[in-house]
Design an enzyme around this catalytic site. Sequence first.
Site, PDB file in Angstrom:
ATOM      1  N   ARG A  49      66.465  -9.968 -36.277  1.00  0.00           N
ATOM      2  CA  ARG A  49      67.062  -9.924 -34.942  1.00  0.00           C
ATOM      3  C   ARG A  49      67.745  -8.585 -34.686  1.00  0.00           C
ATOM      4  O   ARG A  49      68.337  -8.015 -35.600  1.00  0.00           O
ATOM      5  CB  ARG A  49      68.075 -11.064 -34.779  1.00  0.00           C
ATOM      6  CG  ARG A  49      67.442 -12.451 -34.792  1.00  0.00           C
ATOM      7  CD  ARG A  49      68.491 -13.532 -34.656  1.00  0.00           C
ATOM      8  NE  ARG A  49      69.372 -13.576 -35.824  1.00  0.00           N
ATOM      9  CZ  ARG A  49      70.384 -14.429 -35.971  1.00  0.00           C
ATOM     10  NH1 ARG A  49      70.657 -15.306 -35.004  1.00  0.00           N
ATOM     11  NH2 ARG A  49      71.118 -14.419 -37.058  1.00  0.00           N
ATOM     12  N   ASP A  51      70.359  -6.267 -31.964  1.00  0.00           N
ATOM     13  CA  ASP A  51      71.476  -6.435 -31.033  1.00  0.00           C
ATOM     14  C   ASP A  51      71.141  -5.886 -29.654  1.00  0.00           C
ATOM     15  O   ASP A  51      70.124  -5.226 -29.448  1.00  0.00           O
ATOM     16  CB  ASP A  51      72.710  -5.709 -31.568  1.00  0.00           C
ATOM     17  CG  ASP A  51      73.275  -6.349 -32.811  1.00  0.00           C
ATOM     18  OD1 ASP A  51      73.124  -7.569 -32.972  1.00  0.00           O
ATOM     19  OD2 ASP A  51      73.878  -5.614 -33.626  1.00  0.00           O
ATOM     20  N   TYR A 109      64.972   0.825 -40.439  1.00  0.00           N
ATOM     21  CA  TYR A 109      65.620   1.246 -39.193  1.00  0.00           C
ATOM     22  C   TYR A 109      65.655   2.774 -39.125  1.00  0.00           C
ATOM     23  O   TYR A 109      65.738   3.455 -40.147  1.00  0.00           O
ATOM     24  CB  TYR A 109      67.058   0.727 -39.117  1.00  0.00           C
ATOM     25  CG  TYR A 109      67.186  -0.709 -38.681  1.00  0.00           C
ATOM     26  CD1 TYR A 109      67.326  -1.029 -37.329  1.00  0.00           C
ATOM     27  CD2 TYR A 109      67.176  -1.746 -39.604  1.00  0.00           C
ATOM     28  CE1 TYR A 109      67.458  -2.345 -36.922  1.00  0.00           C
ATOM     29  CE2 TYR A 109      67.301  -3.078 -39.197  1.00  0.00           C
ATOM     30  CZ  TYR A 109      67.441  -3.357 -37.856  1.00  0.00           C
ATOM     31  OH  TYR A 109      67.573  -4.675 -37.450  1.00  0.00           O
ATOM     32  N   ARG A 196      74.496   0.826 -37.895  1.00  0.00           N
ATOM     33  CA  ARG A 196      75.360   1.542 -36.951  1.00  0.00           C
ATOM     34  C   ARG A 196      76.705   1.890 -37.579  1.00  0.00           C
ATOM     35  O   ARG A 196      77.287   2.947 -37.285  1.00  0.00           O
ATOM     36  CB  ARG A 196      75.543   0.708 -35.687  1.00  0.00           C
ATOM     37  CG  ARG A 196      74.261   0.593 -34.867  1.00  0.00           C
ATOM     38  CD  ARG A 196      74.349  -0.499 -33.815  1.00  0.00           C
ATOM     39  NE  ARG A 196      75.429  -0.248 -32.865  1.00  0.00           N
ATOM     40  CZ  ARG A 196      75.833  -1.144 -31.960  1.00  0.00           C
ATOM     41  NH1 ARG A 196      75.251  -2.345 -31.902  1.00  0.00           N
ATOM     42  NH2 ARG A 196      76.808  -0.846 -31.130  1.00  0.00           N
TER      43      ARG A 196
END
Length: 255
Positions: A49, A51, A109, A196
């Site tokens: 998932r 954000d 990522y 992040r």
Amino acid sequence: MRIALGVEYDGTDFLGWQRLSHGATVQGALEQALSRVAAQPVAVTCAGRTDAGVHGRCQVVHFDTDVEREMRGWVLGACSNLPPSVAVLWAQPVPDTFHARFSARSRRYRYTILNRPVRAALDARYVTWERHPLDAAAMQAAAQPLLGEHDFSAFRAVSCQAAHARRCVLAVAVRRQGEQVIVEIEANAFLHHMVRNIVGSLLPVGRGQQPVAWPGELLAGRDRAVAGPTAPSSGLTFVGPRYEAHWGLPAEVSQ
């Protein structure tokens, strides 16, 4: 029949991946489109998932259906019913033992930082702007202590619901590419906001505000309160999961 899909999306205008009752999500848009193709409800399960505001280069999902369609029909039919910011890249049948989330060996990522004095116009939806010059080599050195299996509590969101904070980072690299500084991380799994928060703690090193050793010290200290801030979502893209080759999925998600 179980079918796997590769899905690309611009997450800017979505409240994230997961279906919600009060706003637009990528899962909601995809399920609505597939349900129209199938002429019956379709529910999907994803590899990871994302954000609100986070993008997907090749998210992988699976769904079960007894409806017979050509794989090309699932792709074209879904795309014709999706908003312009979401596209199904490919579809293929997989064994019932395949699971988009649990069969994935790792996830990747990429975080993109536009590093120049002037903000972005054309790429504003896909980068984070940093006006101060960044030392990418220092950021690369600072990221290396994150390799391996550790407790990543220092880079875990307060709202994270994972059972524990131990994750294994398989690869991490920071490089400069013209005006961009790119951070790439691959791990067996990620905590909420983990990438992040890592980027938010590498940026002060790149600016010269913290020493190269600082991210490693944060990792060892396991205290989110003293780590860097959460970097904006716009620069983050879920590149995709990796699966073992025997599943026969496209090369971009196989290893």
